[in-house]
Design a protein around this motif. Structure first.
Motif, PDB file in Angstrom:
ATOM      1  N   LYS A  84      12.820  11.481   6.594  1.00  0.00           N
ATOM      2  CA  LYS A  84      13.738  12.565   6.999  1.00  0.00           C
ATOM      3  C   LYS A  84      12.696  13.753   7.507  1.00  0.00           C
ATOM      4  O   LYS A  84      13.138  14.652   8.306  1.00  0.00           O
ATOM      5  N   SER A  85      11.428  13.931   6.915  1.00  0.00           N
ATOM      6  CA  SER A  85      10.652  14.976   7.641  1.00  0.00           C
ATOM      7  C   SER A  85       9.408  14.755   7.473  1.00  0.00           C
ATOM      8  O   SER A  85       8.852  13.812   6.397  1.00  0.00           O
ATOM      9  N   TRP A 120       0.590  -1.429  -0.192  1.00  0.00           N
ATOM     10  CA  TRP A 120      -0.120   0.032   0.181  1.00  0.00           C
ATOM     11  C   TRP A 120       0.725   1.258   0.266  1.00  0.00           C
ATOM     12  O   TRP A 120       0.432   2.408  -0.096  1.00  0.00           O
ATOM     13  N   TYR A 121       2.182   1.267  -0.113  1.00  0.00           N
ATOM     14  CA  TYR A 121       2.912   2.399  -0.184  1.00  0.00           C
ATOM     15  C   TYR A 121       3.846   2.374  -1.182  1.00  0.00           C
ATOM     16  O   TYR A 121       4.552   1.110  -1.356  1.00  0.00           O
ATOM     17  N   LYS A 122       4.211   3.299  -1.938  1.00  0.00           N
ATOM     18  CA  LYS A 122       5.100   2.942  -3.140  1.00  0.00           C
ATOM     19  C   LYS A 122       6.653   2.454  -2.595  1.00  0.00           C
ATOM     20  O   LYS A 122       7.253   3.100  -1.535  1.00  0.00           O
ATOM     21  N   ARG A 175      10.572  10.615   2.333  1.00  0.00           N
ATOM     22  CA  ARG A 175      10.864   9.350   2.702  1.00  0.00           C
ATOM     23  C   ARG A 175      11.723   8.822   1.394  1.00  0.00           C
ATOM     24  O   ARG A 175      11.141   8.793   0.205  1.00  0.00           O
ATOM     25  N   SER A 176      12.476   7.858   1.746  1.00  0.00           N
ATOM     26  CA  SER A 176      13.030   7.154   0.622  1.00  0.00           C
ATOM     27  C   SER A 176      12.400   5.872   0.275  1.00  0.00           C
ATOM     28  O   SER A 176      11.925   5.166   1.206  1.00  0.00           O
ATOM     29  N   THR A 177      12.247   5.669  -0.987  1.00  0.00           N
ATOM     30  CA  THR A 177      11.556   4.533  -1.540  1.00  0.00           C
ATOM     31  C   THR A 177      12.452   3.440  -1.443  1.00  0.00           C
ATOM     32  O   THR A 177      12.016   2.376  -1.964  1.00  0.00           O
ATOM     33  N   GLY A 181      14.630   6.636  -4.271  1.00  0.00           N
ATOM     34  CA  GLY A 181      15.236   7.491  -3.458  1.00  0.00           C
ATOM     35  C   GLY A 181      14.395   7.996  -2.804  1.00  0.00           C
ATOM     36  O   GLY A 181      13.098   7.798  -2.388  1.00  0.00           O
ATOM     37  N   PHE A 182      14.999   9.528  -2.188  1.00  0.00           N
ATOM     38  CA  PHE A 182      14.002  10.351  -1.483  1.00  0.00           C
ATOM     39  C   PHE A 182      12.801  11.164  -2.194  1.00  0.00           C
ATOM     40  O   PHE A 182      13.112  11.644  -3.311  1.00  0.00           O
TER      41      PHE A 182
END
Lengths: 421, 94
Positions: free
Chosen positions: B77-78, A302-304, B69-71, B49-50
């Motif tokens: 990060k925030s 559910w999230y990338k 967020r990093s994928t 990446g972020f």
């Protein structure tokens, strides 16, 4: 390459298995190929095979950054079916199923394709109506499809939970020709058959960049040197956007999501079919491998994500769904679980199409359904590369369909990639 | 489990939240061309990446958040409220 037949099995049985030759070569890259396929998964290998077999284009390389079949080819639940209803999709997946039916003979490699039936449970009159519509469309197009009432279902699979008062089982939509196959054997079978026809399979060959000239891609920089291809095909579902941006082509109607699958310890024969259960947000599918392990899976996380590892909330969801439908699994132990990175597209359908670069072709966007599609994917991608125009079945499976408003949205879920399960 | 530090509720499991999607999409004006609208609705950077992305605290305060967020590693990060004015309120309350 030694052919697999009864004579060779007996001969090698008497000679300590010493006369078998390598399944495929490990060649050094040539400087130029007629076609370079990037991605040595099932789709890339199948494309190379059908280029050589159907179109007599044999100066072909398949580039794989790791080892063949080490990506999503080995990260799925191996289900093969053709229960699609949208124009283009049902013809495509039905052709794929027909190719599966003869694949072991075609490749001289036992892919262990087992047509054990795909049983999709329904739990409300509305769900029955909805699935009847889809399965009637399949029948109108000559695909096998049938409905099992509760009595038939209980006879075929007696140990489902028929006492679930929240989601009572009313029956099932069934495709008997569907089933599953052995994923590794498919990768190895296509690789071996393609190699025999002259295709170079280049493993540990990661693409790091492209050199453009006159609008075309002139050469590919790889970890094994510079390789030129007159035509280039991308077949790297999961990482399509990464390569696409490496070629400076901008954005794609794709998000990468991860999908988990699970394997239990081996048990005695328990389940003869592939069973699918989907209600109230849960989504669960299960079959038993030839070794006896229960192989099952559920929804995306559910999230990338590009991470090939799953997260725990989905483990819990899948376990809950398993218990809801198969209480007898309660004490079975999980051996392994893993995640694969999926190209989830904006309408849930794939892309086999030309691109803004005239010598580049795209094969991507397989969502949940890449495994079953691989033979037809290779077939029609090879056809596109050889003939430079798409076959009728895939004429709308391109990047322009969104602007034209002809989305191929089986589920009717709209432009949110994670919803196309 | 990913832990998301909601500016309103504190750090919670990601299973309390629903993933929205790319937070950097700028929707064009209503009279923009079909090409621009197609690009905004259907096409994504799909960053490895972020990235900035939206999450909805659907089983909490029900506020929309922008998370960096990093994928690949899932490191965050925030986390900020989606609406810039609410960001100011959150900062004043600290």
């Amino acid at each position: 390459m030694t052919k697999f037949n009864a004579w060779n099995v007996i001969k090698n049985g008497l000679n300590g298995q010493s006369y078998w030759t390598r399944q495929w070569r490990d060649p050094e890259p040539k400087s130029i190929y007629d076609v370079v396929i990037i991605g040595g998964g099932l789709h890339g290998l199948a494309t190379a095979y059908y280029l050589a077999k159907n179109h007599n284009i044999k100066n072909v390389a398949v580039l794989e950054k790791g080892w063949i079949g080490g990506g999503n080819a080995g990260r799925n639940t191996t289900i093969v079916r053709s229960n699609y209803m949208m124009p283009g999709n049902h013809e495509f997946y039905e052709h794929s199923l027909k190719l599966w039916e003869n694949l072991s003979h075609e490749l001289n490699y036992n892919v262990m394709f087992s047509q054990r039936a795909h049983v999709s449970l329904f739990h409300s009159p509305g769900a029955k109506d909805s699935v009847s519509r889809i399965y009637n469309i399949m029948r109108l197009h000559g695909t096998d499809a049938e409905l099992w009432d509760l009595k038939t279902l209980k006879k075929k699979i007696p140990h489902l939970n028929y006492h679930n008062s929240r989601f009572p089982i009313l029956g099932a939509a069934v495709q008997k020709r569907a089933g599953n196959a052995r994923h590794d054997a498919v990768a190895w079978g296509y690789a071996r058959a393609a190699d025999t026809l002259g295709v170079d399979i280049l493993q540990n060959c990661e693409v790091t960049g492209f050199t453009r000239k006159n609008g075309n891609i002139e050469s590919i920089q790889t970890s094994r040197g510079i390789i030129k291809g007159k035509k280039i095909g991308f077949a790297v579902a999961g990482n399509t956007s990464v390569l696409w941006q490496m070629a400076e082509l901008g954005n794609l109607p794709i998000e990468s999501h991860k999908l988990q699958a699970f394997v239990s310890e081996a048990v005695k024969p328990l389940l003869d079919q592939v069973v699918v259960y989907g209600v109230g947000g849960a989504h669960f599918y299960i079959s038993q491998s030839d070794k006896g392990s229960m192989v099952f899976g559920g929804d995306l996380d559910w999230y990338k994500s590009y991470a090939q590892r799953g997260n725990l909330p989905m483990v819990q969801d899948v376990a809950e769904a398993a218990m809801a439908i198969f209480p007898s699994l309660g004490r079975i132990r999980l051996l392994r679980h893993w995640a694969g990175v999926m190209d989830m597209t904006m309408d849930g359908s794939f892309f086999i199409c030309k691109t803004p670069i005239s010598n580049l072709y795209l094969n991507a966007g397989w969502n949940y359904g890449g495994f079953k599609a691989s033979p037809a994917s290779g077939w029609y991608f090879a056809d596109l590369i050889a003939n430079e125009s798409p076959h009728n079945y895939v004429q709308n499976h391109n990047l322009e369909r969104f602007e034209k408003g002809i989305n191929i949205d089986e589920r009717g879920a709209g432009p949110d990639p994670k919803l196309h399960g | 489990m990913i832990r998301i530090n909601c500016p309103y509720c504190g750090e919670r499991d990601h299973s309390e939240f629903s993933y929205g999607g790319d937070a950097t999409i700028n929707y064009p004006s209503l009279d923009a061309s079909e090409k621009e609208w197609t690009e905004a609705i259907f096409f994504r950077k799909n960053i490895k990446g972020f990235q900035f992305e939206t999450w909805h605290h659907s089983n909490g305060c029900r506020m929309w958040l922008v998370v960096e967020r990093s994928t690949v590693t899932h490191e965050i990060k925030s986390v900020k409220p989606c609406h810039p004015n609410l960001q100011k309120v959150a900062e004043n309350n600290k």
